[in-house]
Design an enzyme around this catalytic site. Structure first.
Site, PDB file in Angstrom:
ATOM      1  NE  ARG A 240      -4.345  -1.031  -0.020  1.00 48.92           N
ATOM      2  CZ  ARG A 240      -4.559  -2.070  -0.828  1.00 48.92           C
ATOM      3  NH1 ARG A 240      -3.596  -2.493  -1.636  1.00 48.92           N
ATOM      4  NH2 ARG A 240      -5.724  -2.694  -0.854  1.00 48.92           N
ATOM      5  CD  GLU A 269      -2.623   3.291  -5.349  1.00 51.61           C
ATOM      6  OE1 GLU A 269      -3.690   2.794  -5.734  1.00 51.61           O
ATOM      7  OE2 GLU A 269      -1.735   2.650  -4.771  1.00 51.61           O
ATOM      8  CG  HIS A 288      -2.962  -0.660  -6.756  1.00 54.76           C
ATOM      9  ND1 HIS A 288      -3.383  -0.001  -5.635  1.00 54.76           N
ATOM     10  CD2 HIS A 288      -2.928  -1.982  -6.409  1.00 54.76           C
ATOM     11  CE1 HIS A 288      -3.607  -0.875  -4.658  1.00 54.76           C
ATOM     12  NE2 HIS A 288      -3.336  -2.089  -5.114  1.00 54.76           N
TER      13      HIS A 288
HETATM   14  C1  DGY Z   1      -5.756  -5.696  -2.897  1.00 59.25           C
HETATM   15  O1  DGY Z   1      -6.527  -6.621  -3.163  1.00 59.25           O
HETATM   16  O2  DGY Z   1      -5.748  -5.152  -1.804  1.00 59.25           O
HETATM   17  C2  DGY Z   1      -4.814  -5.263  -3.962  1.00 59.25           C
HETATM   18  O3  DGY Z   1      -4.098  -4.153  -3.631  1.00 59.25           O
HETATM   19  C3  DGY Z   1      -5.518  -5.055  -5.286  1.00 59.25           C
HETATM   20  O4  DGY Z   1      -5.721  -6.287  -5.821  1.00 59.25           O
END
Ligand code: DGY
Length: 331
Positions: A240, A269, A288
């Site tokens: 993240r 983002e 992402h």
């Molecule tokens: C999640 O699932 O948290 C990812 O970052 C996106 O697939």
């Protein structure tokens, strides 16, 4: 006549068949495929909604929950839940479902791909070919870092961290991890050492982040952490964005405190085109896409649908979120 089926808000349209499990089991109002957040028709329907199936782009907070008094389940098509106020859901008796497991391999693949791409300077080399700067084979051209014999530090030895360790083993990397507690059996199986984070940062040639975003991991990689790393080290983040301080990373890359970074996730983002990070040398930024394979995304949607159905039917969700592991979404 009243519709006997529960009303579900699906915040973003998904390809045909991905939510097939919901057919005939609920009435759906579906948002636009490419617009984050809840579209006006979904906002209007909140007071009647019994379920929400959302993506990581939707903020599910106390204000929204207050507008949805009938809500019985929130199901996100993601493993990360930092966009959802899980405590506020829990306080209202609303279970939250997420999709761990099904995206492990795809995300570990992308972390490995970023590690290789940044170590071997693939973006620079490919751009030089396209832009006419390849005049000859050069003994010193596009030199990168060796993987074999180098050390990879994995921050967070959960499912994805362990899947990356298995891949890295095949490349001859020595492995260490920093996690809240040692995992002796897994460590023995993977040939990985448990070390404190400062030691991992100091001894690793590559550092890859695999922790969820929580109060404890927000800005875990700040200026101090970056200063502990080797000047030759590379940082990979597929977890993240807010785990890394973007300003501190930009400074570290410009100053040569570390040699490069590869980010699949950023804060914010999307990253605006004028963001200081985008002027940095030796930086790869992706939009992402850790879980972005057809098979993985479909499995995520199917799991999200089944979590939702379980919640609507009053059953335990297949993958309920542990409220103690969640962070409140930032204002
Ligand atoms: C999640 O699932 O948290 C990812 O970052 C996106 O697939």
């Amino acid at each position: 006549m009243n519709d006997p089926l529960p009303l579900v808000l699906v915040t973003r349209a998904l390809p045909d068949g991905w939510l097939g499990a919901l057919d005939g089991r609920c009435t759906m109002i579906v948002g636009d495929a490419d617009t984050p957040g809840l579209d006006p028709p979904l906002l209007d329907a909140l007071p009647r909604a019994e379920g929400i199936l959302c993506l990581l782009t939707e903020r599910i907070d106390a204000d929204l929950l207050d507008r949805a008094p009938q809500l019985r389940v929130v199901s996100t098509m993601a493993v990360g839940v930092d966009n959802i106020d899980v405590a506020a859901c829990t306080a209202r008796g609303i279970p939250v479902g997420h999709t761990p497991g099904v995206l492990t391999e795809a995300t570990a693949d992308l972390a490995m791909a970023l590690l290789l791409a940044t170590a071997r300077r693939l973006p620079q080399a490919a751009a030089d070919v396209r832009e006419g700067r390849w005049s000859t084979w050069s003994p010193t051209g596009w030199l990168g870092a060796d993987l074999c014999g180098a050390t990879l530090g994995i921050v967070g030895l959960g499912k994805i961290g362990a899947a990356l360790a298995r891949r890295a083993h095949g490349f001859g990397l020595a492995l260490c991890h920093a996690s809240p507690s040692p995992r002796p059996e897994l460590e023995a199986a993977l040939g990985i050492r448990h070390v404190p984070l400062p030691e991992l940062l100091a001894c690793s040639d590559f550092v890859s982040l695999h922790v969820p975003l929580t109060e404890h991991t927000h800005r875990l990689i700040d200026a101090r952490a970056l200063a502990r790393m080797k000047p030759t080290a590379l940082l990979v983040n597929t977890a993240r964005g807010p785990i890394v301080d973007p300003g501190a990373l930009a400074e570290a890359l410009h100053a040569g405190t570390i040699a490069g970074a590869a980010l699949d996730v950023t804060d914010p983002e999307p990253l605006p085109p004028t963001h200081p990070l985008l002027t940095c040398p030796n930086l790869i930024v992706l939009p992402h896409i850790g879980s972005a394979t057809w098979g993985t995304r479909r499995r995520m949607a199917e799991l999200a649908a089944n979590n939702l159905l379980a919640g609507l039917e009053g059953r335990r969700l297949l993958h309920p979120v542990d409220p103690t592991m969640a962070i409140r979404p930032r204002p």
